[in-house]
Motif scaffolding. Structure first.
Motif, short mmCIF file in Angstrom:
data_model
loop_
_atom_site.label_atom_id
_atom_site.label_comp_id
_atom_site.label_asym_id
_atom_site.label_seq_id
_atom_site.Cartn_x
_atom_site.Cartn_y
_atom_site.Cartn_z
N UNK A 288 46.00 31.08 115.12
CA UNK A 288 45.29 32.35 115.21
C UNK A 288 45.05 32.88 113.81
N UNK A 289 43.79 33.20 113.50
CA UNK A 289 43.42 33.78 112.21
C UNK A 289 43.13 35.25 112.45
N UNK A 290 43.82 36.11 111.70
CA UNK A 290 43.62 37.55 111.81
C UNK A 290 42.66 38.02 110.72
N UNK A 291 41.72 38.92 111.06
CA UNK A 291 40.70 39.36 110.10
C UNK A 291 41.24 40.38 109.11
N UNK A 292 42.09 39.91 108.23
CA UNK A 292 42.64 40.75 107.18
C UNK A 292 42.26 40.15 105.84
N UNK A 293 42.49 40.89 104.77
CA UNK A 293 42.23 40.37 103.42
C UNK A 293 43.55 40.40 102.67
N UNK A 294 44.09 39.27 102.30
CA UNK A 294 43.64 37.92 102.66
C UNK A 294 43.90 37.64 104.15
N UNK A 295 43.21 36.65 104.66
CA UNK A 295 43.36 36.30 106.08
C UNK A 295 44.80 35.90 106.38
N UNK A 296 45.30 36.36 107.51
CA UNK A 296 46.63 35.96 107.96
C UNK A 296 46.45 34.98 109.10
N UNK A 297 47.28 33.95 109.09
CA UNK A 297 47.21 32.91 110.11
C UNK A 297 48.60 32.72 110.67
N UNK A 298 48.68 32.60 112.00
CA UNK A 298 49.98 32.20 112.56
C UNK A 298 49.77 31.08 113.56
N UNK A 299 50.87 30.41 113.81
CA UNK A 299 50.90 29.28 114.72
C UNK A 299 51.91 29.57 115.81
#
Length: 138
Positions: free
Chosen positions: A83-94
């Motif tokens: 999952x990629x979250x629309x933040x700056x910088x992008x946050x990703x979790x698994x």
């Protein structure tokens, strides 16, 4: 081919040349979940979602490239959700998918068995190496 021809082709050894062969699905799955990095990623994600760096810190010895390849393969197989979250910088979790979560009890059983038999296996290896000094199979 002559009567004395003893060559073996890859097709002879690989029944998955035919997609209908019953071993094909099993081999595909075992290839994925049977490698050590996939097992360790599944074990780590069993306790909940993790960010990439959290996974990397938790899995001793895994390189950034190997972790990237492993989570991509697990994602492709439908075992991990990225999952990629629309933040700056992008946050990703698994996180594990429902299918991936279904593996956790099996992986835990394998890990428990490994721990319970670690000493017996180490002794068997030591005994083998003593009686077969010229056979380095590591």
């Amino acid at each position: 081919m002559s009567l004395t021809h003893t060559g073996v082709t890859a097709a002879d050894l690989d029944p998955c040349g035919s997609e209908d062969h019953p071993d094909c699905g099993i081999r595909d799955v075992l290839d994925r979940i049977g490698d050590k990095w996939s097992v360790l990623v599944i074990v780590e994600l069993a306790s909940g979602p993790r960010r990439f760096r959290e996974l990397q810190r938790a899995i001793d010895g895994i390189s950034q490239r190997m972790l990237t390849l492993t989570v991509r393969r697990l994602e492709r197989d439908g075992l991990v959700l990225r999952t990629v979250y629309p933040t700056v910088p992008a946050q990703v979790d698994y996180r594990l998918t429902e299918t991936g979560a279904g593996l956790t009890h099996l992986v835990k059983a394998l890990a428990d068995w490994s721990l319970a038999h670690r000493a017996v296996i180490a002794e068997a290896r030591h005994a083998y190496d003593r009686t077969h000094p010229d056979h380095d199979i590591r």
